[in-house]
Every structure is written in structure tokens, then in C-alpha cells.
Design an enzyme around this catalytic site. Structure first.
Site, PDB file in Angstrom:
ATOM      1  N   ASP A  31       2.864   2.768 -21.057  1.00 43.70           N
ATOM      2  CA  ASP A  31       2.281   3.335 -22.287  1.00 43.70           C
ATOM      3  C   ASP A  31       0.903   2.720 -22.520  1.00 43.70           C
ATOM      4  OD1 ASP A  31       3.948   4.685 -24.983  1.00 43.70           O
ATOM      5  OD2 ASP A  31       1.900   3.949 -25.226  1.00 43.70           O
ATOM      6  N   THR A  44      -0.775   6.060 -29.438  1.00 39.38           N
ATOM      7  CA  THR A  44      -0.061   6.444 -30.673  1.00 39.38           C
ATOM      8  C   THR A  44       1.278   5.716 -30.785  1.00 39.38           C
ATOM      9  OG1 THR A  44       1.018   8.369 -29.622  1.00 39.38           O
ATOM     10  CG2 THR A  44      -1.101   8.764 -30.697  1.00 39.38           C
ATOM     11  N   ASP A  88      -2.930   3.768 -19.027  1.00 35.33           N
ATOM     12  CA  ASP A  88      -3.199   5.178 -19.342  1.00 35.33           C
ATOM     13  C   ASP A  88      -2.761   6.005 -18.128  1.00 35.33           C
ATOM     14  OD1 ASP A  88      -4.275   7.682 -19.604  1.00 35.33           O
ATOM     15  OD2 ASP A  88      -6.262   7.004 -20.233  1.00 35.33           O
ATOM     16  N   SER A  93       2.099  11.628 -24.309  1.00 37.78           N
ATOM     17  CA  SER A  93       1.198  12.659 -24.849  1.00 37.78           C
ATOM     18  C   SER A  93       1.105  12.464 -26.352  1.00 37.78           C
ATOM     19  CB  SER A  93       1.772  14.062 -24.581  1.00 37.78           C
ATOM     20  OG  SER A  93       1.021  15.042 -25.283  1.00 37.78           O
ATOM     21  N   ALA A 152       9.038  16.174 -20.831  1.00 35.26           N
ATOM     22  CA  ALA A 152       9.260  16.410 -22.263  1.00 35.26           C
ATOM     23  C   ALA A 152       8.276  17.480 -22.706  1.00 35.26           C
ATOM     24  CB  ALA A 152       9.043  15.118 -23.053  1.00 35.26           C
ATOM     25  N   TYR A 184      -2.718  21.223 -27.233  1.00 33.38           N
ATOM     26  CA  TYR A 184      -1.345  20.724 -27.062  1.00 33.38           C
ATOM     27  C   TYR A 184      -0.483  21.781 -26.376  1.00 33.38           C
ATOM     28  CZ  TYR A 184       3.153  18.612 -28.445  1.00 33.38           C
ATOM     29  OH  TYR A 184       4.413  18.045 -28.451  1.00 33.38           O
ATOM     30  N   LYS A 191       1.029  21.577 -22.475  1.00 34.18           N
ATOM     31  CA  LYS A 191       2.464  21.573 -22.154  1.00 34.18           C
ATOM     32  C   LYS A 191       2.825  22.768 -21.278  1.00 34.18           C
ATOM     33  CE  LYS A 191       3.833  17.914 -24.532  1.00 34.18           C
ATOM     34  NZ  LYS A 191       4.519  16.767 -23.945  1.00 34.18           N
ATOM     35  N   TYR A 212       6.015  21.808  -8.345  1.00 30.02           N
ATOM     36  CA  TYR A 212       6.498  20.644  -7.577  1.00 30.02           C
ATOM     37  C   TYR A 212       7.946  20.859  -7.144  1.00 30.02           C
ATOM     38  CZ  TYR A 212       2.686  17.288  -7.507  1.00 30.02           C
ATOM     39  OH  TYR A 212       1.510  16.640  -7.206  1.00 30.02           O
ATOM     40  N   ARG A 236       3.115  14.010 -39.397  1.00 34.01           N
ATOM     41  CA  ARG A 236       4.128  15.064 -39.320  1.00 34.01           C
ATOM     42  C   ARG A 236       4.849  15.162 -40.652  1.00 34.01           C
ATOM     43  NH1 ARG A 236       6.197  14.016 -33.132  1.00 34.01           N
ATOM     44  NH2 ARG A 236       5.619  11.865 -33.570  1.00 34.01           N
TER      45      ARG A 236
END
Ligand code: NAD
Ligand code: UDP
Length: 326
Positions: free
Chosen positions: A31, A35, A56, A75, A114, A145, A149, A159, A186
């Protein structure tokens, strides 16, 4: 299993770390703390089977030793976070996802992406089933975003089909619970923080838009089940009980027992008017269903936010004492 979790210091990732460690897996959390928070890993860091790498994942991702599974959660996820970091968000779903896929391929490991209900955009099909292709504005503010995704899903699929990697995709619907950042923007964390602070609860638009809120413990159980399976997905993970944002505001105001008023604000551009997962596929392929309703989940979350704000206030007071004494 030895599992690499990108984004493991975040809200969902840290709960997944804890769940896997508790059942006896080893976890490598990668990580960049953009965030996420180290304090989310307090429990995990006490376990010798846990390792943290600050990195990163859009730049590089290398993990030594055996790897049985890679879960790519890194993300920005909350709208204010990804609107503040548009290019990093696109990179997380493209270069970041590819670095995680390359790692999984090198180790012959299971790969879990995810993904999100946002791939359905502003949905014309309700509830949203996995075979619905979605309705996304490719140049709107949320596109960094949504399209990141959607690209990550295409890359994951390629893949699998062209390189034979054992991949799985989950589409996560709005999830809430302890360890959401108070300021992550949120709706659940905003409403609880505002109500506990005696501030007006900010409802965007009329409050008639809907969301379906899943408690974090249920959600990470679904992530673990997907890691354990060979199911390619995509599989929706969410709680199909649907509420308007206005209903959520009323529940939080009642449950916090603070008489916080409601303040109406402008609805953000392209805010989806309704969202609800069809979860038949998760039930059939993973035997997964959420067990915790909104009232119970909110109770745990409000207790957590209350305890944390008391902790922070205590630390502030101790800091002030030290300043006076010093
Ligand atoms: P979060 O912001 O709490 O966690 C994201 C984590 O990823 C953070 O710890 C952050 O520091 C880390 N990160 C971001 N960019 C990185 C990078 N380039 N390299 C390394 N680490 C990086 O958000 P969350 O709610 O825990 O979301 C986790 C994942 O689940 C995200 O991929 C998100 O899109 C997905 N998701 C979450 C929800 C939800 O309701 N919580 C819904 C749909 C999808
Ligand atoms: N929302 C709100 N007040 C807030 C934050 C969000 O009314 O303080 C609304 C937002 O406009 C959306 C819903 O709550 O309709 C869910 O927002 P969130 O950012 O949690 O997630 P989204 O599903 O939009 O990604």
C-alpha cells in the site's frame, strides 16, 4: 495460503488482511498509504504471518517468496478521493492492475480484482445483474473511476483467456463499516461524522436516489470465498436491501440520538439515481449471502466512530497538556 493484498491498509483491504490472518493464512500487504492508514493494520501487525510493504503499485510490484493469491484492491474508492486523484485512479486500474496480474502470473497464483458496481454507471436495468453491460459517461467526472475499473476487468479477462491466469472479478456495491475514514466523503461516514459532531447531515439532491448498503464483515467474507474458488466472475457482492439516501439520513439521525438537522446540497454530476445488486450468482457459485442488516451494521459503525472520536479528543487534550507543560 500466502496472499498479497494491494490496498491492504485501506478500509476493505485491512478487514480482508484480518480475516485471512485469523484463519491462518500469511498476508503481504502492499500500500502507498494515499487513502489508507497504518492504524487500520494494528491487529494485523501483531501477527508474525503479516508483512507490510509501502509501495505505489502503479510503479512496481515485487514480492519475494511464495505467492498463492493476489487480491488487487489498490485504488482510490470514494468519489471525493478519486475526483482529487484522476490520473492516479486511472493508473490504479491500468498499470496497477497489470503489475498485480504479472505478479500472479509469475507465481501461478489466483488473481482477484476488486471491481465495482460503478461499471454499471447510471443503470437502466434494475436490479443490476452481471450480464448487464452498463451505462457509463466515458468523459464525465466519474469516468476516471468507472472506466479504470472497466479497463481492469477487460485486462483481467484477457490475462485469463490469453495467458491462462486463474482470475476472478467481483463487483462490490456500497460497503460501510468501522475503519472508513471520517473524512473520506462517502455517504455513511459523512452522515455519522456530521451527526455525532452535531453538524447538519448533508443530503445531496432530493435524497430520493437509492443505494444498497453492505456491512464490511459480510463483504470481506465474499472476497475470501472468491479467493478460495476458481470462479472467473464477474460476481456482484452487495446487500440487496435498497434504501433512499433520505431514509439513511433519518436512520443515522435517529440512531446517533443527536438532533442533527438535514441540509440539502446540489446533487453531483452523473450521480446514479438507483443501485441494487442481483446476488443470485454469488449465492449459487460461492454460497455467499449477506447476513447483517443496515440497522445492525450502522449500530456497529456508529459505536466505532464514537469511540474513535473520543480517542482522538483524548489524544488532543494530552497534546495540549504537553504543550502547556513544555
Ligand atoms: P480505501 O481508499 O479505503 O482503500 C484503498 C487502498 O488502496 C488505500 O489503502 C490506498 O492507500 C491504497 N492505494 C491506492 N492507490 C494505490 C497505489 N497506487 N499503490 C498502492 N496502494 C494504493 O477504499 P476501499 O473502500 O477500501 O476500497 C478498496 C477497493 O474496493 C478499491 O479498489 C475500490 O474500488 C473497491 N470498491 C470499494 C467499494 C466500497 O464501497 N468500499 C465499492 C466498490 C469497490
Ligand atoms: N451523498 C449524500 N451526502 C453525502 C455524501 C453522499 O447525499 O454527504 C449521496 C451521493 O450523492 C450518492 C449517495 O449518497 O447519491 C452515495 O454516495 P457515496 O459517495 O457514498 O457513493 P457512490 O455510490 O455515489 O459512489
Amino acid at each position: 495460503m500466502r496472499v498479497v493484498i494491494t490496498g491492504g491498509a485501506g478500509f476493505l483491504g485491512s478487514h480482508l488482511c484480518d480475516l485471512l490472518l485469523r484463519r491462518g493464512d500469511s498476508v503481504v500487504c502492499v500500500d502507498d498509504l494515499s487513502t489508507g492508514r497504518l492504524e487500520n493494520l494494528e491487529e494485523a501487525r501483531q501477527n508474525p504471518a503479516f508483512r507490510f510493504i509501502e509501495c505505489d503499485v502503479t510503479r512496481a510490484l515485487d514480492v519475494t517468496g511464495a505467492v498463492d493469491a493476489v487480491a488487487h484492491l489498490a485504488s482510490p474508492a470514494s468519489p471525493p478521493d478519486y475526483l482529487r486523484r484522476p490520473l492516479q485512479t486511472l493508473a490504479a486500474g491500468s498499470r496497477g492492475a497489470e503489475n498485480a496480474l504479472v505478479l500472479a502470473r509469475r507465481h501461478g497464483a489466483r488473481f482477484l480484482l476488486a471491481s465495482t458496481s460503478e461499471v454499471y454507471g447510471s443503470p437502466e436495468v434494475h436490479p443490476q445483474t452481471e450480464d448487464y453491460w452498463g451505462h457509463v459517461n466515458p468523459i464525465g467526472p466519474r469516468s476516471v473511476y468507472d472506466e479504470s475499473k472497466r479497463f481492469a476487468e477487460a485486462l483481467t479477462t484477457a490475462y485469463r483467456t490469453s495467458l491462462g491466469v486463474n482470475t476472478g472479478i467481483v463487483r462490490i456495491f456500497n460497503t460501510y463499516g468501522p475503519r472508513m475514514r471520517e473524512d473520506d466523503g462517502r455517504v455513511v461516514s459523512n452522515f455519522i461524522t456530521q451527526a455525532l459532531g452535531g453538524q447538519p447531515v448533508t443530503v445531496y439532491g432530493s435524497g430520493r436516489q437509492t443505494r444498497s448498503f453492505c456491512y464490511v464483515d459480510d463483504l470481506v467474507r465474499g472476497l475470501a470465498a472468491m479467493l478460495d474458488s476458481d470462479e472467473p466472475g464477474p460476481v456482484n457482492l452487495g446487500n440487496p436491501a435498497e434504501f433512499t439516501v433520505g431514509q439513511l439520513a433519518d436512520m443515522v439521525r435517529r440512531m446517533t440520538e443527536v438532533s442533527a438537522p438535514v441540509q440539502y446540497r446540489q446533487l453531483p454530476q452523473d450521480d446514479p439515481p438507483r443501485r441494487r445488486p442481483a446476488i443470485d450468482r454469488a449465492a449459487r457459485t460461492l454460497g455467499w449471502r449477506p447476513a447483517i442488516g443496515l440497522e445492525e451494521g450502522l449500530r456497529h459503525t456508529i459505536d466505532h466512530f464514537r469511540a474513535r472520536s473520543e480517542e482522538l479528543r483524548g489524544a488532543e487534550l494530552r497534546g495540549a497538556d504537553l504543550t502547556v507543560a513544555g
